[in-house]
Design an enzyme around this catalytic site. Structure first.
Site, PDB file in Angstrom:
ATOM      1  N   LYS A  35       0.810  -1.228   0.000  1.00 12.51           N
ATOM      2  CA  LYS A  35       0.000   0.000   0.000  1.00 12.51           C
ATOM      3  C   LYS A  35       0.837   1.270   0.000  1.00 12.51           C
ATOM      4  O   LYS A  35       0.403   2.285  -0.555  1.00 12.51           O
ATOM      5  CB  LYS A  35      -0.946   0.001   1.196  1.00 12.51           C
ATOM      6  CG  LYS A  35      -0.245   0.041   2.553  1.00 12.51           C
ATOM      7  CD  LYS A  35      -1.245   0.093   3.697  1.00 12.51           C
ATOM      8  CE  LYS A  35      -0.536   0.196   5.038  1.00 12.51           C
ATOM      9  NZ  LYS A  35      -1.486   0.318   6.162  1.00 12.51           N
ATOM     10  N   ARG A 128      -6.801  -0.812  18.027  1.00 12.15           N
ATOM     11  CA  ARG A 128      -7.329  -0.523  16.704  1.00 12.15           C
ATOM     12  C   ARG A 128      -8.348  -1.621  16.414  1.00 12.15           C
ATOM     13  O   ARG A 128      -9.320  -1.766  17.137  1.00 12.15           O
ATOM     14  CB  ARG A 128      -6.217  -0.423  15.650  1.00 12.15           C
ATOM     15  CG  ARG A 128      -6.658   0.367  14.409  1.00 12.15           C
ATOM     16  CD  ARG A 128      -5.573   0.567  13.385  1.00 12.15           C
ATOM     17  NE  ARG A 128      -5.308  -0.641  12.614  1.00 12.15           N
ATOM     18  CZ  ARG A 128      -4.514  -0.682  11.550  1.00 12.15           C
ATOM     19  NH1 ARG A 128      -3.882   0.412  11.159  1.00 12.15           N
ATOM     20  NH2 ARG A 128      -4.328  -1.809  10.897  1.00 12.15           N
TER      21      ARG A 128
END
Length: 354
Positions: A35, A128
Site C-alpha cells: 500500500k 485498533r
C-alpha cells in the site's frame, strides 16, 4: 519531469529477499504489504519471486491491479459492507472483526460458488481493530463455522499502527495461545497466525519470537529497510530505494521573518518565525498537496526546510556548499508518510530504475 519519485526496483527486491531469508529461519512466511507505494506493478513484479508468500494491501483497487500476479492476495483493512462483492472476486484472504460483514461475504461467495478464506483479528492492546474480549471472539467463531462458504484459516493482530504498542514476546505469545485454544475447542487447523507488521521484526533479532507465529505483514521493512518498533535500520537492507527529486522555481535573498501582522496560514495555523536576518531562500515545485513535508530530509544536509504551502516548498540554502540556480534539482530521502503521499499523488511523476 518534476517533481518525481525515483524508485530503485533492485534495492527493493534485495530488501524483500533479505527479509524472506531472515523470517524463513523462524518458519515465518511474509506477506509483502504494497500500500505504501500504491501497489505499483513494476515493484510487485520484481519481488514476487523472492520467496514472499502473499501480496497484502488495504485497498481492493490495488489488489485488482495485481490480479495477474500468481500469489494469494490479502485484504488488510477490515472490509466495508459496500466492497464485499469485489472482495470475493479479487481477494483470497481478508482480515475481519465483524460477524455481519462475514455473513455478507458468505452470501456473496455463495453466488459465485467460492469458499472465501478469512482470518479473525485479535486486539492485543493497541486498540485498533480486532476482538478485545476472548469470549466475543469465540462466539464469532461459532457463528463463522456454521457458514458454508467461509473458511476460517487463521488469526491476526496489529500493533504500533494506532496505539504505538510495541510487540513483545508476551503479547505475541497471547496470539499463539489463542490460536491453540481455537484448534482445541473447535477441532480445526489454524495455520495462519499473523503476528503483526514491520514492528515485530525486532523479536526475531532478540530471539523472542514465539514458536507458532507463521506470518508477518511487512511493508516499510521492504520499502525502506527499517523496522518500525524503534525505527532502526535493518542490517544489510537499503533505506534509499525511493528518492524524491524536485526543481527550484525561485531563488532569492529575503528576510527570515514575514513583514506585517501574522495571522493564519493557508492551513489554519499561526506560524512562528525565527529572525535569522537575510537568507538565501529557494522555492521548489512541490507542496503539501503532494507530500508530507515533515517526513522528508534533504540529501544536502546543509539545507533547512522552512515550510510549505499547497504547491510550494520553501528551503533555506544559505549554508549550502552548492551554488544552486533556478532549474537545479534538490533531492530528498523519504520516511514512510512521505513515501505514501508521494506515491499517491498524481502530480508526482514516478520513474523506475533497475
Amino acid at each position: 519531469m518534476y517533481p518525481r519519485l525515483e524508485i530503485d526496483i533492485q534495492k527493493i527486491r534485495h530488501n524483500a529477499k533479505l527479509l524472506v531469508d531472515k523470517c524463513k529461519k523462524e518458519n515465518i512466511q511474509i506477506a509483502a504489504v504494497t500500500k505504501v507505494y500504491c501497489a505499483f506493478p513494476e515493484i510487485v513484479e520484481a519481488i514476487k519471486d523472492t520467496g514472499i508468500k502473499y501480496i497484502a494491501d488495504s485497498r481492493i483497487q490495488n489488489l485488482k491491479k495485481l490480479k495477474h500476479i500468481n500469489l494469494p492476495k490479502i485484504l488488510l483493512r477490515i472490509p466495508m459492507m459496500s466492497e464485499v462483492e469485489e472482495l470475493v472476486r479479487y481477494v483470497d484472504i481478508s482480515l475481519n472483526s465483524e460477524i455481519d460483514v462475514i455473513r455478507k461475504i458468505d452470501q456473496e461467495a455463495k453466488k459465485i460458488n467460492k469458499v472465501q478464506k478469512i482470518a479473525l483479528m485479535v486486539d492485543l492492546g493497541d486498540l485498533r481493530e480486532g476482538y478485545f474480549n476472548e469470549e466475543e471472539l469465540f462466539d464469532c467463531i461459532e457463528q463463522v463455522l456454521k457458514l458454508e462458504n467461509i473458511k476460517l484459516v487463521g488469526v491476526g493482530t496489529n500493533l504500533t499502527c494506532y496505539g504505538a504498542i510495541i510487540p513483545s514476546k508476551e503479547n505475541t505469545q497471547k496470539l499463539v495461545d489463542i490460536a491453540k485454544k481455537i484448534e482445541k475447542r473447535y477441532k480445526i487447523d489454524i495455520d495462519f497466525i499473523s503476528a503483526g507488521n514491520s514492528s515485530s521484526l525486532h523479536l526475531i533479532d532478540k530471539n523472542q519470537m514465539p514458536q507458532g507465529v507463521s506470518n508477518l505483514r511487512l511493508g516499510e521493512a521492504i520499502a525502506l529497510g527499517r523496522e518500525t518498533a524503534y525505527g532502526d535500520k535493518i542490517e544489510g537492507a537499503y533505506q534509499d530505494a525511493f528518492k524524491l527529486i524536485c526543481e527550484i522555481v525561485e531563488l532569492k535573498e529575503k528576510p527570515s521573518v514575514p513583514i506585517g501582522e501574522i495571522g493564519m496560514d493557508a492551513f489554519g495555523n499561526k506560524p512562528v518565525y525565527e529572525d535569522r536576518g537575510i537568507r538565501k531562500r529557494a522555492i521548489i515545485g512541490i507542496g503539501k498537496q503532494d507530500i508530507n513535508i515533515s517526513a522528508i530530509t534533504p540529501i544536502d544536509t546543509k539545507i533547512d526546510i522552512l515550510g510549505a504551502s499547497s504547491d510550494h516548498l520553501i528551503l533555506d540554502v544559505t549554508e549550502s556548499d552548492i551554488n544552486y540556480k533556478v532549474g537545479d534539482k534538490v533531492e530528498f530521502n523519504l520516511e514512510y508518510g512521505a513515501l505514501m503521499s508521494a506515491a499517491t499523488s498524481e502530480y508526482v511523476y514516478k520513474v523506475f530504475k533497475g
